[in-house]
Design a protein around this motif. Structure first.
Motif, short mmCIF file in Angstrom:
data_model
loop_
_atom_site.label_atom_id
_atom_site.label_comp_id
_atom_site.label_asym_id
_atom_site.label_seq_id
_atom_site.Cartn_x
_atom_site.Cartn_y
_atom_site.Cartn_z
N TYR A 1 0.83 -1.20 0.00
CA TYR A 1 0.00 0.00 0.00
C TYR A 1 0.87 1.25 0.00
N ALA A 2 1.99 1.19 0.77
CA ALA A 2 2.91 2.32 0.77
C ALA A 2 3.57 2.45 -0.61
N ALA A 3 3.72 1.30 -1.31
CA ALA A 3 4.32 1.34 -2.64
C ALA A 3 3.34 1.87 -3.68
N GLY A 4 2.09 2.08 -3.29
CA GLY A 4 1.14 2.70 -4.21
C GLY A 4 -0.02 1.82 -4.65
N LEU A 5 -0.18 0.64 -4.03
CA LEU A 5 -1.31 -0.23 -4.38
C LEU A 5 -2.62 0.42 -3.90
N SER B 1 -6.95 0.54 -3.50
CA SER B 1 -7.91 -0.51 -3.16
C SER B 1 -8.52 -1.11 -4.42
N PHE B 2 -8.74 -0.28 -5.44
CA PHE B 2 -9.29 -0.83 -6.68
C PHE B 2 -8.31 -1.81 -7.32
N VAL C 1 -8.28 -5.14 -5.63
CA VAL C 1 -9.38 -6.03 -5.99
C VAL C 1 -9.09 -6.75 -7.32
N MET D 1 -6.69 -9.42 -6.57
CA MET D 1 -7.34 -10.58 -5.95
C MET D 1 -8.03 -11.45 -6.99
N LEU D 2 -8.73 -10.81 -7.91
CA LEU D 2 -9.42 -11.56 -8.96
C LEU D 2 -8.41 -12.37 -9.77
N LEU E 1 -10.40 -11.39 3.39
CA LEU E 1 -10.45 -10.21 2.52
C LEU E 1 -10.22 -8.95 3.35
N ASN E 2 -8.99 -8.79 3.83
CA ASN E 2 -8.67 -7.57 4.56
C ASN E 2 -7.29 -7.07 4.16
N ARG E 3 -6.97 -5.92 4.64
CA ARG E 3 -5.71 -5.28 4.22
C ARG E 3 -4.50 -6.14 4.53
N LYS E 4 -4.56 -6.84 5.68
CA LYS E 4 -3.39 -7.59 6.12
C LYS E 4 -3.02 -8.68 5.11
#
Lengths: 83, 393
Positions: free
Chosen positions: A29-33, A35-36, A39, A42-43, A58-61
């Motif tokens: 997430y810090a690298a720029g991922l 939330s969209f 997803v 994940m798909l 299905l959580n941030r961790k």
């Protein structure tokens, strides 16, 4: 598995840096991922490993780093063996 | 400013009701003049309501989000702008309570919030990010023990009336837009240069002007947690729930006015059901739906609170998004219905049944974090998240 995840990240992650520069335990997430993008990732993972993420994973961790994703996929595969 | 210490044994509801009386008295003037509801906010301070969420060991009363939501709805019945300021203050405070107790500076700050009744604002939106609070352009610069930040904040609600502002920014000048931190700045640590005036349809008293923010403070005032976690684990839920509390309050007052109208009509001509009576039954049904939805959301939040994984799960985010969408859309229907019941005296300003302010205030609900943006996020999550189909779970 690490290679597949990295390929999917390169394809769906839309990170501003090259995937080769992202360490296995780096915070995605810090690298720029976004939330969209996560997803979409994940798909891609569900498709590539023929799994479905249960809601409790299905959580941030679960998606915080490449190693976290590996661990998550392992957990799902192990659970399937038991079932 | 020092406020007399009141005995806080009296219930929060009683203290808030007293604030509500004052807020209601000035609501129309605050709305017409688009001015800060200083009478209501001074009353909140005098009743010591600004620190209630602070844990007891830091001088607060340890009030839960559910309790604060109830107070938001009470104030929402009196003056939506005052209620929204109260809600927004407590949303910022909940971030501190949930994520700042282990940091010495932030614990001390909470102690001050409770003792001195400091009003906290926040600067999350910025010119050029398109309303997405999870993106920042500005970056905090740390040198030695101090940090510096400049932000073109398109909106800082009640910015010029706050005692402190929590500001989001990128965590360092090379960070990606989503790699953010939240920093607390005290009034004497920043300057604000007004860039936009808040001249809106409703919620006029929140005075959400735009400012060029320039701050400098000790680096310990940067919250040690990434803003991503703060947003996911406390801000998302507390914003949607406390805002919904305010909106429910607006709807309650609109329905109360409609009911008063119908009852007055019924007394005038006994034996004949007034034309609006059936609509009143309909609107009572809608109001109950909003209430149930918000209460279910509050339960889900209090239940998930102890588990950070659950708080940052998709299922939880979907549920909170749905609370916000439903309450913000339904209250418009409710106020509109109430207007049909009251007829022209509801449409007219300055009658006991006037609903113009309610209708204009209620219209902000769909725009505060645009429902389209929220629906977009939810729809993306639903690509992988399976709908929770249990009735009670």
């Amino acid at each position: 598995m690490n290679k597949t995840i990295r390929e999917l990240l390169a394809k769906f992650g839309k990170l501003p840096v090259s995937i080769d520069q992202v360490a296995d335990d780096a915070d995605l997430y810090a690298a720029g991922l976004t939330s969209f993008a996560s997803v979409q990732l994940m798909l891609g993972i569900e498709e590539a490993f023929d799994i479905e993420f249960p809601d409790n994973l299905l959580n941030r961790k679960s998606f915080a780093s490449i190693s976290a994703i590996e661990k998550t996929v392992d957990i799902i595969k192990d659970n399937r063996k038991v079932a | 400013m020092n406020f007399p210490v009141k005995i806080t044994e009296q219930s929060l509801i009683v203290r808030t009701a007293r604030v509500g009386e004052i807020a209601a008295k000035y609501a129309d003037a605050v709305d017409a003049e688009g001015r800060f509801p200083s009478e209501a906010v001074d009353a909140m301070k005098a009743e010591r309501l600004l620190g209630i969420q602070v844990p007891r060991h830091l001088g607060g009363e340890g009030a839960s989000t559910t309790e604060v939501a109830e107070l938001c709805s009470l104030l929402g019945q009196a003056c939506a702008a005052s209620a929204m300021i109260f809600a927004m203050h407590h949303i910022k405070l909940s971030s501190l309570v949930e994520h700042g107790t282990e940091s010495e500076w932030h614990a001390g700050f909470m102690r001050r919030v409770a003792a001195e009744q400091l009003l906290i604002a926040s600067a999350t939106t910025e010119g050029g990010i398109g309303g997405n609070l999870r993106n920042s352009i500005c970056a905090i610069e740390v040198s030695g023990d101090s940090c510096r930040l400049e932000k073109d904040a398109t909106v800082i609600s009640y910015g010029s009336h706050a005692d402190a502002i929590l500001v989001t920014s990128r965590s360092h000048p090379d960070a990606t837009p989503s790699d953010q931190v939240l920093t607390a700045f005290l009034k004497d640590q920043y300057t604000l240069e007004r860039t936009h005036i808040w001249n809106t349809l409703g919620m006029r008293g929140t005075c959400s002007d735009g400012f060029l923010f320039k701050g400098q403070a000790p680096a310990v005032q940067i919250l040690p947690k990434p803003f991503a976690e703060i947003a996911a684990q406390s801000m998302l839920a507390s914003s949607h729930l406390l805002w919904s509390g305010v909106w429910y309050g607006i709807a309650v007052d609109a329905v109360s006015r409609a009911q008063a109208f119908v009852r007055a009509a019924a007394r005038k001509s006994p034996g004949v059901a007034p034309p609006g009576a059936l609509r009143l039954a309909e609107v009572s049904n809608l109001l109950q739906m909003v209430k149930s939805n918000v209460v279910a959301g509050l339960k889900a939040y209090e239940g998930a609170k102890a588990d950070p994984d659950r708080l940052s799960s998709m299922g939880f985010a979907v549920a909170m998004n749905n609370v916000k969408i439903a309450s913000s859309e339904t209250i418009l229907e409710i106020v509109n219905h109430a207007m049909l019941i009251c007829g022209i005296v509801g449409y007219k300003n300055g009658t006991p049944f006037s609903l113009g302010r309610h209708l204009r205030d209620a219209h902000s609900a769909q725009l505060m974090i645009s429902n389209d943006r929220i629906l977009g996020n939810t729809s993306s999550m639903l690509l992988v998240h399976k709908q929770d189909t249990s009735l009670l779970g």
